[in-house]
Scaffold this active site. Sequence first.
Site, PDB file in Angstrom:
ATOM      1  N   HIS A 149     -17.426   6.546  -8.386  1.00 27.99           N
ATOM      2  CA  HIS A 149     -17.572   5.158  -8.818  1.00 27.99           C
ATOM      3  C   HIS A 149     -16.753   4.863 -10.072  1.00 27.99           C
ATOM      4  CE1 HIS A 149     -21.746   4.945  -6.636  1.00 27.99           C
ATOM      5  NE2 HIS A 149     -20.717   4.967  -5.801  1.00 27.99           N
ATOM      6  N   GLU A 203       0.841  -1.207   0.000  1.00 32.06           N
ATOM      7  CA  GLU A 203       0.000   0.000   0.000  1.00 32.06           C
ATOM      8  C   GLU A 203       0.870   1.249   0.000  1.00 32.06           C
ATOM      9  OE1 GLU A 203      -2.560   2.967   0.076  1.00 32.06           O
ATOM     10  OE2 GLU A 203      -3.145   0.889  -0.331  1.00 32.06           O
ATOM     11  N   ALA A 204       0.530   2.216  -0.855  1.00 32.83           N
ATOM     12  CA  ALA A 204       1.292   3.460  -0.929  1.00 32.83           C
ATOM     13  C   ALA A 204       1.043   4.360   0.272  1.00 32.83           C
ATOM     14  CB  ALA A 204       0.952   4.211  -2.214  1.00 32.83           C
TER      15      ALA A 204
END
Length: 518
Positions: free
Chosen positions: A455, A42-43
Amino acid sequence: MLRDAADALEAAYDVIVAGAGTGGCVVAGRLAAAGLSVLLVEAGPPDTADPAIADAGAWVGLLGGPCDWGYAYAPAPEVAGRAIAIPRGRVLGGSSSINAMLWNRGHPSDYDGWAAAGATGWDFASVLPYFRRAEDWEGGETPLRGAGGPLRIETSHDPHPVARALLAAAAERGMPVLADANGPDNAGAALANLNKRGARRWSVVDGYIRPLAGDPKLTILTGATVLGLLVSGSVCSGLRLGLERGIAEVRARREVVLTLGAIGTPALLMRSGIGAPADLARLGIAPRHALPGVGQNLQDHPLLMGINFSARAPLGPVRDNGGGAQLNWRSRPGLRAPDLHAFVVQGPHAGPEIAATADLSGPVFAVSPGLMGSTSVGSLRLESAESDGPITLRPNFLAEPADRAALAGAVDTILDLADTAAFRDLGAVPLTPARRLGRSEADAFVARACSTFFHTCGTCAMGTGPAAVVDPALNLHGVAGLRVADASVIPTIPTGNTQAAVVMIAERAADLIRNAAG
């Protein structure tokens, strides 16, 4: 176990999952629980970095902050030349840690449409078990709902007055009031399904990752940027990572799974030489594998921020996620599924262009409609080969006349609510717009009020045709050892919030990976 980016990595893991968002946490949690060694990259920071993440009512304040990637859709004449912010979570849990917690599958026919379009085996009957597997629905197990799964799903136990008013107003207008927004048909009004437990957000981290705390099969690496794929010939064997101490390479014994989201996944593929050759050449990237569909087929749901009402008296403090009730309806007869959706906001809801036209101080609430059956399709374009380079995102909101007409009609439907006894009991008076609009006025209002449901999807679409990026088993076409399990694989956007669809995709991806591993 949680490892800091400064810790030494193992040379290889059974599976490497790139991106610890909604899809990534589901895949990593399920595979580690099944006994595979998993590295989840994860960044952003851990989801404990901001206490507001855990507060179900505080999510709006997270948007645009340090746990948000800060993307925006490019200005376009159809939306009055405005850029539109598109928040995406840059934190463990991804957008599941900063979103509005809505759990809406859409209409069952959405998934039958996926199968008909080439995503074989993704019809509703086939995907329903994966929706149910994920759920811990407050109402218990039914043929359509799951119980005891990782994700807690509740409705409001004490709905806000505006949420109650929407249900009563819909009934007065002759619309169904549903016992469950994810029941057999989603047409009508309902209390919103929310991923929360009481007043606490219940994200994919809570559901799939925290139960594995201390499990040596799961290593979580935060603060790590995925710089590129390690590809030799037509096989992906790992990732190149940017860490605080420098660059590292890590290998996957079985496969790499991309779950960087509908923006991050196609961007990584292109920067790794996978995409349309002409686009890659424009950026000076050596082509490794031609896949012209990468970055195409971008879809999102347009939302109108701006239908606000004044109330007679203060309506009380924010409850739940600041909303709590929703309404789905058809813009015209004959549609297979409701294409319009609205939700209540327990306060004003407007962008600066609309807010400047009226006084939205004092007791104000909103009912915000959007188009879940949008037909406009856009694209993602890299502007640099660098990992932190700019990306141009064009959803082409309102490019289709039918989309504009449906949203203009939605404005009238929401204003009709002001004529119900339920809204009159609140003393509701329309503020923006303050009256019914003529067609040209409505078109201008829609253009200025248009925003997004957040979305973004479709940019690595699943299927078998020439534009497809992954096959129905989520394998990247033409590259072995590489799968995608996030919103980018959605071939056509469902008529609901995309979080539930992404969890379903990731649940199925975990099964596919386990089966491939034997």
